[in-house]
Design a protein around this motif. Structure first.
Motif, mmCIF file in Angstrom:
data_model
loop_
_atom_site.group_PDB
_atom_site.id
_atom_site.type_symbol
_atom_site.label_atom_id
_atom_site.label_comp_id
_atom_site.label_asym_id
_atom_site.label_seq_id
_atom_site.Cartn_x
_atom_site.Cartn_y
_atom_site.Cartn_z
ATOM 1 N N MET A 197 0.843 -1.185 0.000
ATOM 2 C CA MET A 197 0.000 0.000 0.000
ATOM 3 C C MET A 197 0.885 1.245 0.000
ATOM 4 N N LYS A 198 0.482 2.223 -0.795
ATOM 5 C CA LYS A 198 1.200 3.492 -0.828
ATOM 6 C C LYS A 198 0.793 4.322 0.382
ATOM 7 N N LEU A 199 1.779 4.781 1.124
ATOM 8 C CA LEU A 199 1.488 5.653 2.254
ATOM 9 C C LEU A 199 1.189 7.068 1.786
ATOM 10 N N LEU A 200 1.743 7.425 0.637
ATOM 11 C CA LEU A 200 1.605 8.786 0.123
ATOM 12 C C LEU A 200 1.072 8.744 -1.305
ATOM 13 N N THR A 201 -0.201 9.029 -1.463
ATOM 14 C CA THR A 201 -0.815 9.054 -2.792
ATOM 15 C C THR A 201 -0.675 10.453 -3.397
ATOM 16 N N LYS A 202 -0.985 10.567 -4.669
ATOM 17 C CA LYS A 202 -0.941 11.869 -5.345
ATOM 18 C C LYS A 202 -1.926 12.841 -4.697
ATOM 19 N N ALA A 203 -3.119 12.343 -4.345
ATOM 20 C CA ALA A 203 -4.137 13.192 -3.708
ATOM 21 C C ALA A 203 -3.635 13.719 -2.362
ATOM 22 N N ILE A 204 -2.956 12.869 -1.600
ATOM 23 C CA ILE A 204 -2.426 13.301 -0.305
ATOM 24 C C ILE A 204 -1.286 14.291 -0.517
ATOM 25 N N GLU A 205 -0.428 14.031 -1.494
ATOM 26 C CA GLU A 205 0.654 14.967 -1.811
ATOM 27 C C GLU A 205 0.085 16.340 -2.144
ATOM 28 N N ASN A 206 -0.996 16.374 -2.916
ATOM 29 C CA ASN A 206 -1.637 17.647 -3.276
ATOM 30 C C ASN A 206 -2.164 18.369 -2.042
ATOM 31 N N GLN A 207 -2.716 17.627 -1.093
ATOM 32 C CA GLN A 207 -3.202 18.254 0.140
ATOM 33 C C GLN A 207 -2.054 18.868 0.928
ATOM 34 N N PHE A 208 -0.920 18.160 1.013
ATOM 35 C CA PHE A 208 0.239 18.716 1.712
ATOM 36 C C PHE A 208 0.751 19.973 1.012
ATOM 37 N N CYS A 225 0.356 -4.389 13.192
ATOM 38 C CA CYS A 225 0.777 -5.442 14.124
ATOM 39 C C CYS A 225 1.154 -4.864 15.486
ATOM 40 N N GLY A 226 0.990 -3.594 15.665
ATOM 41 C CA GLY A 226 1.406 -2.949 16.908
ATOM 42 C C GLY A 226 0.490 -1.797 17.255
ATOM 43 N N SER A 227 0.997 -0.922 18.073
ATOM 44 C CA SER A 227 0.144 0.149 18.580
ATOM 45 C C SER A 227 0.494 1.537 18.060
ATOM 46 N N HIS A 228 1.554 1.690 17.277
ATOM 47 C CA HIS A 228 1.949 3.019 16.818
ATOM 48 C C HIS A 228 1.042 3.531 15.695
ATOM 49 N N THR A 229 0.672 4.796 15.845
ATOM 50 C CA THR A 229 -0.149 5.481 14.843
ATOM 51 C C THR A 229 0.415 6.878 14.646
ATOM 52 N N TRP A 230 0.488 7.310 13.387
ATOM 53 C CA TRP A 230 0.976 8.638 13.028
ATOM 54 C C TRP A 230 -0.154 9.405 12.356
ATOM 55 N N TYR A 231 -0.560 10.528 12.963
ATOM 56 C CA TYR A 231 -1.572 11.415 12.386
ATOM 57 C C TYR A 231 -0.792 12.556 11.735
ATOM 58 N N GLN A 260 8.476 3.152 5.389
ATOM 59 C CA GLN A 260 8.340 2.251 4.242
ATOM 60 C C GLN A 260 9.307 1.077 4.311
ATOM 61 N N SER A 261 10.389 1.220 5.062
ATOM 62 C CA SER A 261 11.380 0.144 5.160
ATOM 63 C C SER A 261 11.048 -0.870 6.259
ATOM 64 N N VAL A 262 10.047 -0.582 7.069
ATOM 65 C CA VAL A 262 9.687 -1.488 8.164
ATOM 66 C C VAL A 262 9.071 -2.766 7.603
ATOM 67 N N GLY A 293 4.812 -10.587 6.288
ATOM 68 C CA GLY A 293 4.995 -9.742 5.123
ATOM 69 C C GLY A 293 4.223 -8.431 5.162
ATOM 70 N N MET A 294 3.714 -8.081 6.318
ATOM 71 C CA MET A 294 2.947 -6.834 6.437
ATOM 72 C C MET A 294 3.887 -5.640 6.529
#
Length: 109
Positions: free
Chosen positions: A1-12, A36-42, A75-77, A82-83
């Motif tokens: 899955m892409k963490l950063l889509t074109k639409a999100i890039e445009n919003q930034f 698989c864990g508890s970390h979340t980045w907003y 992205q390297s995690v 395989g998640m």
């Protein structure tokens, strides 16, 4: 899955530099999380091609904080089975203040 889509890039690109913006006027654009864990980045600001500003929680509201995060590092995690770090595809932009208040009160966003 892409963490950063074109639409999100445009919003930034539209938000620009938020360093002098009051917290009540900042909007979180996307949510990345460890399935698989508890970390979340907003994530609410892009500082350069790799570094972003985010409100980060590890599941314990006492240790939640704003700080920088490296997209390349996330992205390297490699997680079990395989998640990888994921993007919440159902997340809708919302005020940073609301997210902080909800997390600090022990709630979930």
């Amino acid at each position: 899955m892409k963490l950063l889509t074109k639409a999100i890039e445009n919003q930034f690109a539209k938000t620009g530099d938020l360093s002098q913006t009051p917290i009540d006027d900042i909007t979180v654009i996307c949510k990345w999380f460890n399935p698989c864990g508890s970390h979340t980045w907003y994530v609410y600001e892009r500082l350069d091609d790799d570094i972003f500003m985010a409100f980060v929680t590890d599941g314990n509201p006492m240790f939640a904080e704003c700080g920088t995060v490296s997209l390349a590092e996330l992205q390297s995690v490699t997680l079990p089975f395989g998640m990888s770090i994921e993007r919440d595809i159902n997340f809708k932009p919302r005020p940073l203040r609301k997210i902080i208040d909800t997390i600090k009160a022990g709630g979930h966003v």
